[in-house]
Design a protein around this motif. Structure first.
Motif, PDB file in Angstrom:
ATOM      1  N   SER A  98       0.839  -1.215   0.000  1.00 15.30           N
ATOM      2  CA  SER A  98       0.000   0.000   0.000  1.00 15.30           C
ATOM      3  C   SER A  98       0.864   1.252   0.000  1.00 15.30           C
ATOM      4  CB  SER A  98      -0.859   0.058   1.271  1.00 15.30           C
ATOM      5  OG  SER A  98      -1.786  -0.982   1.313  1.00 15.30           O
ATOM      6  N   GLY A  99       0.315   2.313  -0.620  1.00 12.43           N
ATOM      7  CA  GLY A  99       1.007   3.598  -0.551  1.00 12.43           C
ATOM      8  C   GLY A  99       0.622   4.336   0.726  1.00 12.43           C
ATOM      9  N   ILE A 100      -0.651   4.245   1.076  1.00  6.15           N
ATOM     10  CA  ILE A 100      -1.177   4.939   2.255  1.00  6.15           C
ATOM     11  C   ILE A 100      -1.358   3.913   3.375  1.00  6.15           C
ATOM     12  CG2 ILE A 100      -2.975   6.516   3.106  1.00  6.15           C
ATOM     13  CD1 ILE A 100      -1.617   7.472   0.482  1.00  6.15           C
ATOM     14  N   GLY A 101      -2.296   2.972   3.192  1.00  5.63           N
ATOM     15  CA  GLY A 101      -2.445   1.855   4.128  1.00  5.63           C
ATOM     16  C   GLY A 101      -3.526   2.009   5.181  1.00  5.63           C
ATOM     17  N   TYR A 143      -7.671   3.480   6.263  1.00  3.60           N
ATOM     18  CA  TYR A 143      -8.995   3.984   5.889  1.00  3.60           C
ATOM     19  C   TYR A 143      -9.712   4.413   7.162  1.00  3.60           C
ATOM     20  CZ  TYR A 143      -8.451   1.759   1.287  1.00  3.60           C
ATOM     21  OH  TYR A 143      -8.025   1.403   0.033  1.00  3.60           O
ATOM     22  N   GLU A 175     -16.506   2.553  -3.069  1.00  3.87           N
ATOM     23  CA  GLU A 175     -15.572   2.900  -1.980  1.00  3.87           C
ATOM     24  C   GLU A 175     -16.206   3.926  -1.031  1.00  3.87           C
ATOM     25  OE1 GLU A 175     -11.478   3.606  -3.018  1.00  3.87           O
ATOM     26  OE2 GLU A 175     -11.278   5.153  -1.483  1.00  3.87           O
ATOM     27  N   CYS A 193     -11.336   7.093   2.430  1.00  5.29           N
ATOM     28  CA  CYS A 193      -9.875   7.086   2.318  1.00  5.29           C
ATOM     29  C   CYS A 193      -9.345   8.497   2.584  1.00  5.29           C
ATOM     30  CB  CYS A 193      -9.490   6.646   0.906  1.00  5.29           C
ATOM     31  SG  CYS A 193      -7.714   6.538   0.619  1.00  5.29           S
TER      32      CYS A 193
HETATM   33  N1  ARG Z   1      -5.331   1.817   0.200  1.00  8.51           N
HETATM   34  C1  ARG Z   1      -4.584   1.896  -0.989  1.00  8.51           C
HETATM   35  C2  ARG Z   1      -3.158   2.315  -0.630  1.00  8.51           C
HETATM   36  O1  ARG Z   1      -2.936   2.707   0.470  1.00  8.51           O
HETATM   37  C3  ARG Z   1      -5.207   2.860  -2.009  1.00  8.51           C
HETATM   38  C4  ARG Z   1      -5.229   4.308  -1.629  1.00  8.51           C
HETATM   39  C5  ARG Z   1      -5.707   5.310  -2.661  1.00  8.51           C
HETATM   40  N2  ARG Z   1      -6.725   4.839  -3.557  1.00  8.51           N
HETATM   41  C6  ARG Z   1      -8.031   4.805  -3.258  1.00  8.51           C
HETATM   42  N3  ARG Z   1      -8.840   4.270  -4.131  1.00  8.51           N
HETATM   43  N4  ARG Z   1      -8.529   5.345  -2.173  1.00  8.51           N
HETATM   44  O2  ARG Z   1      -2.269   2.204  -1.416  1.00  8.51           O
END
Ligand code: ARG
Length: 344
Positions: free
Chosen positions: A78-81, A83, A240, A286
């Motif tokens: 994950s880039g962020i990780g 929610y 989402e 997110c």
């Molecule tokens: N959770 C994923 C990450 O952390 C996607 C984040 C951005 N994309 C999204 N559709 N919200 O890499």
């Protein structure tokens, strides 16, 4: 007066309620994450200190730290990780959300305040490519959540139905070019679904980040798509986010695309109350989709820049743009994405 959502006595009183099994999973996930070489912002900002502070907290919707981090723990790439399982999570777990928001949204600090909604003047945007030689299509979207409801992992099946009912009522009141039809996923013929996906209108099922975040429960209940007659305006329901509101068309007339989005969001807002926080703006699942949650993209043919993708990405990054290589078309096409940002 005590603000119920933020009051620390409330967080402490809920502390003893976090299930031992959840605490065990949290410890296990924490270790896994810390022993990995995950590039995520979650790994960067979930220090032992922050983890210990947050692991016993619960929101009034019953969401825990596990809901927040489980996608990033299961998907180490994950880039962020993280929610937000509900709107309160942004404040109850602020020690983790704030630094991640600051890092992702270009330095938006914990004391910064996103300005009040202001759509600007859509007409001033104009056409990005009057020659029609470069821009194949233009898309602007935003995300909105209904006030008073949690987000996916903490939603019940009834919440999915209720949200779908409220938004379809609001769709029924749209006028003129925004008029259209809602297609629920429940009962949708497979060939209709496939065609909508192939034409890039409908979302697919099975995003692994969303699945690990428990965002696909009760699928396909409450999910669906609204399309206007000319297919230039669409809304995804309960993918989402509660609502993804999208305006798109062929060519580069950003002014027209953006003006339609503004009209649509304004019209929907007359009948729906959106979830908004006075500091970080519109709240979505997110943390990348806060503030205005507006993201604009063009599908564009730029053969010279695309010849050196590495360099192209570097140049795009300077303008807060992301490059997505389109593999479905024979020409060298890319999608350029303007990231939503929180502004101060
Ligand atoms: N959770 C994923 C990450 O952390 C996607 C984040 C951005 N994309 C999204 N559709 N919200 O890499």
């Amino acid at each position: 007066m005590c603000d119920k959502r933020l009051c620390s006595c409330r967080q402490k009183s809920a502390a003893s309620n976090v299930d031992p099994e959840i605490l065990r999973k949290l410890e296990e996930g924490y270790k896994l994450l810390k022993n990995s070489d995950s590039p995520s912002l979650l790994k960067k900002y979930l220090t032992r200190d922050v983890f210990d502070k947050l692991k016993k907290r619960k929101t009034s919707y019953g969401s825990t730290l596990l809901h927040v981090i489980q996608s990033g723990v299961e998907n180490l790439d994950s880039g962020i990780g993280i929610y937000a399982p509900d709107p309160e999570a942004y404040t109850v777990f602020a020690e983790l959300f704030d630094p991640i928001i600051e890092d992702y949204h270009g330095g938006f600090g914990p004391d910064d305040i996103h300005p009040l909604p202001d759509w600007g003047k859509p007409a001033d945007m104009g056409n990005l490519d009057p020659s029609g030689n470069y821009v194949i299509s233009t898309r602007v979207r935003t995300g909105r959540s209904l006030a008073g409801y949690p987000f996916n992992p903490s939603m019940s099946e009834t919440h999915y139905y209720e949200i779908e009912n409220k938004v379809t009522d609001a769709f029924g009141k749209l006028e003129d070019d925004l008029k259209g039809q809602y297609y629920p996923l429940v009962g949708m013929e497979k060939d209709v679904q496939k065609k909508l996906i192939d034409d890039h209108f409908l979302f697919k099922e099975g995003d692994r980040f969303l699945q690990s975040a428990e965002a696909c429960k009760y699928w396909p209940t409450g999910r669906g798509i609204y399309l206007n007659q000319s297919k230039t305006f669409l809304v995804w329901c309960n993918e989402e986010d509660h609502l993804r509101i999208i305006s798109m068309q062929e060519g580069g007339d950003l002014g027209e695309v953006y003006a339609r989005l503004v009209r649509a969001v304004t019209a929907l807002e007359r009948n729906l109350k959106f979830s908004r926080n006075e500091r970080i703006g519109y709240l979505n699942f997110c943390p990348t989709n806060l503030g205005s949650a507006v993201r604009a993209s063009v599908h564009v043919k730029l053969p010279k820049l695309s010849a050196n993708l590495g360099r192209f990405e570097e140049i795009a990054g300077m303008y807060n743009l992301q490059v997505h290589r389109n593999r479905n078309t024979p020409e060298l096409c890319v999608r350029l994405n303007m990231l939503p940002v929180l502004r101060t």
